[in-house]
Design an enzyme around this catalytic site. Structure first.
Site, PDB file in Angstrom:
ATOM      1  N   ASP A 244      19.875  -1.543  -4.331  1.00  0.00           N
ATOM      2  CA  ASP A 244      21.217  -1.485  -4.899  1.00  0.00           C
ATOM      3  C   ASP A 244      22.173  -0.717  -3.986  1.00  0.00           C
ATOM      4  O   ASP A 244      21.850   0.380  -3.507  1.00  0.00           O
ATOM      5  CB  ASP A 244      21.155  -0.812  -6.273  1.00  0.00           C
ATOM      6  CG  ASP A 244      22.495  -0.760  -6.967  1.00  0.00           C
ATOM      7  OD1 ASP A 244      23.027  -1.831  -7.296  1.00  0.00           O
ATOM      8  OD2 ASP A 244      23.012   0.354  -7.160  1.00  0.00           O
ATOM      9  N   GLU A 281      21.860  -4.976  -1.254  1.00  0.00           N
ATOM     10  CA  GLU A 281      23.223  -5.215  -1.719  1.00  0.00           C
ATOM     11  C   GLU A 281      24.106  -4.346  -0.836  1.00  0.00           C
ATOM     12  O   GLU A 281      23.988  -3.117  -0.845  1.00  0.00           O
ATOM     13  CB  GLU A 281      23.423  -4.822  -3.181  1.00  0.00           C
ATOM     14  CG  GLU A 281      24.856  -5.067  -3.642  1.00  0.00           C
ATOM     15  CD  GLU A 281      25.238  -4.321  -4.906  1.00  0.00           C
ATOM     16  OE1 GLU A 281      26.239  -4.702  -5.524  1.00  0.00           O
ATOM     17  OE2 GLU A 281      24.540  -3.346  -5.266  1.00  0.00           O
TER      18      GLU A 281
END
Length: 581
Positions: A244, A281
């Protein structure tokens, strides 16, 4: 068994295990570490007290049976009886499916989700990407406010439930990817700062102090995160990790944390003989993220490509607020640029950021499968005020075009759960904070945030209202009726075509050739002998493909192959996939 904990600032550390308290000793070989022996077994409850303070969960806890604030529990990973051996499934040629355990089914458990995995096999998916499963407050939440980075959310089914899910997926030939959050921990149940300098004020992130990757004590913090990542891949047989928001991992050291992590994962892959991979990400548009370490990059195996999403979304919906503004000026040109170059912002000026952003990908070094392409994700749906999916914004024909572009583009395609049948349910932001003050702050903050963008406060769902989560659960009766059944059949056909045509999994980004007409709203591209065309206009389009000899592999509406003049006559809001020769 031996217990150990890193607590460099403590003068005394005690272990409480199954009601018995023992003093731990300093480890003479590892500075800041404490260790000791105690009788324990699978399920034994334990915790550590620092300087005679309260008993706290183990930072490396494998299980939190009573939630983030309760005692830790011993997990004996050897007790689980895995099924057939799993050789792994690599990322090249994959079709990913992002799944949130808590809303994929009404039950919201690993076991209930596992019962629906056959649907993904029929769809043509190769890997399930689970949103975060670390413990977080309450029962329901997105998972990005998790703590205890080695443990599994108990209401989902805990460690055993995750293993059963992975084992079932592997039995069906599906790989499993897990979303992990290293850039911050949730505001509730985070006891790491009491143990050591896990965070630093040297850098700041949207969530406050940054995870300590480069300040004093960062060696152990980096090891904590790397070891946690390896534990998921080793102990749970996970095939890959989605990292993330790596742009929030601030690291000024010469040996970047992402490079360290990718090396460790590659070493584990070599040891186990299974292909393992990392997907970032990243908001950086920095090719170093996915460039191999030998070529000077960080060596991650892939990253999400928001530029493709933003260009596609702007072309489909005409939205131009926020970050869509950069793409909405000429969405077909933006889409063409991403299809051929990967990034739209590759050193160009971004009006949204007020500066130049990104740098070009070297298409001779970066294969197309290292970028993930998608028309929807949990972020792009759930971070809208009402959590409205693309199906609420676009016609079925435009949804079909989005699917065609996503599943035939030179990227690794990823679907968001339910999009394959144009789910009518929203996917909204929901929480279940047990701290009343925090719960109120989250609810009020969410409404203030969207009110500043023109939304009425009463139109923004309350994250703490149980109905918000309930509305976000998939309705599994939808795929059995129209118009959802037709969309599901279309996705299945496109996935089958992708798997059957080698040109569609060719990793060469430079082989994609694109033509488009901004005014008439059509776009076509070539990948080897495959031709893909979409017409987003509300009227038919005459597209000069220049291919007189082709046959239709998939079409949303009935369409004839191009005639001798090579012109394709494509109905309004429709898509077609053709094979030359």
């Amino acid at each position: 068994m031996q217990f150990e904990v890193w607590a460099p600032q403590a003068g005394r550390v005690t272990l409480q295990c199954d009601g018995v308290t023992r003093a731990l000793e300093r480890d003479p070989e590892r500075e800041g570490w404490w260790r000791g022996e105690a009788g324990a077994h699978d399920g034994s409850r334990y915790g550590f007290a620092l300087d005679d303070g309260p008993v706290l969960p183990d930072p490396r806890s494998r299980r939190q049976p009573d939630g983030p604030d309760g005692p830790s529990a011993v997990v004996d990973h050897d007790r689980f009886a895995w099924g057939a051996p799993w050789a792994g499934r690599p990322l090249p040629g994959a079709v990913l499916y992002e799944l949130h355990v808590g809303t994929y089914t009404r039950e919201g458990t690993f076991d209930a989700a596992a019962e629906r995995l056959g649907h993904l096999v029929d769809l043509g998916v190769t890997h399930v990407e689970l949103m975060p499963v670390c413990p977080f407050p309450g029962r329901h939440g997105w998972g990005y406010e998790g703590v205890s980075l080695w443990a599994v959310h108990e209401p989902y089914g805990g460690p055993e439930g995750l293993k059963r899910f992975v084992d079932r997926a592997h039995a069906l030939g599906l790989g499993v990817v897990l979303d992990v959050v290293h850039n911050h921990l949730g505001p509730s149940g985070n006891y790491l700062p009491r143990f050591g300098p896990y965070f630093t004020d040297t850098h700041h992130t949207p969530w406050g102090a940054a995870v300590n990757l480069d300040a004093p004590g960062s060696d152990e913090v980096r090891a904590y995160l790397v070891d946690s990542a390896l534990a998921w891949l080793r102990d749970y047989r996970i095939d890959g990790l989605r990292l993330d928001a790596v742009h929030a991992l601030v690291d000024t050291r010469a040996y970047h944390f992402l490079e360290e992590l990718s090396r460790a994962v590659d070493d584990l892959s070599a040891d186990t003989g299974r292909p393992l991979f990392l997907i970032a990400e990243s908001d950086l548009n920095d090719p170093r993220v996915v460039t191999p370490r030998g070529d000077g990059g960080f060596g991650l195996h892939a990253q999400w490509n928001d530029d493709f999403h933003h260009a596609l979304h702007a072309a489909l919906t005409g939205e131009s607020r926020g970050y869509y503004a950069d793409f909405a000026r000429a969405p077909f040109a933006a889409l063409a640029k991403t299809l051929t170059g990967g990034f739209f912002h590759d050193g160009t000026y971004s009006g949204f950021r007020g500066r130049h952003h990104g740098r070009p990908l070297d298409r001779t070094r970066v294969a197309g499968h290292r970028l993930l392409g998608y028309s929807q994700t949990h972020d792009q749906v759930g971070n809208r005020a009402r959590g409205d999916r693309l199906a609420a914004l676009a016609s079925p024909g435009l949804l079909a075009c989005a699917a065609a572009l996503t599943l035939t583009a030179p990227f690794t395609p990823m679907l968001f759960m339910g999009e394959e049948w144009a789910a009518g349910t929203p996917w909204q932001f929901f929480t279940d904070h047990t701290d009343p003050e925090l719960a109120k702050a989250v609810s009020d903050g969410r409404r203030r945030e969207f009110a500043a963008h023109g939304w009425a406060k009463d139109d923004v769902p309350d994250p703490q209202d149980p109905a918000t989560r309930d509305r976000s659960c998939l309705d599994w009766s939808e795929p059995e009726r129209e118009p959802h059944a037709r969309m599901l059949a279309w996705y299945r056909l496109l996935a089958a075509v992708r798997h059957a045509q080698p040109d569609l999994t060719d990793p060469d980004l430079g082989d994609t050739k694109v033509a488009y007409d901004e005014e008439h709203r059509w776009l076509a591209f070539r990948r080897g002998d495959v031709r893909v065309a979409v017409n987003l206009a509300d009227r038919p389009a005459a597209i000069p493909l220049g291919v007189p000899d082709a046959r239709v592999l998939a079409a949303w509406e009935p369409v004839e192959a191009p005639g001798a003049d090579g012109v394709l006559h494509l109905p309004a809001e429709s898509a077609v996939v053709l094979l030359q020769g």
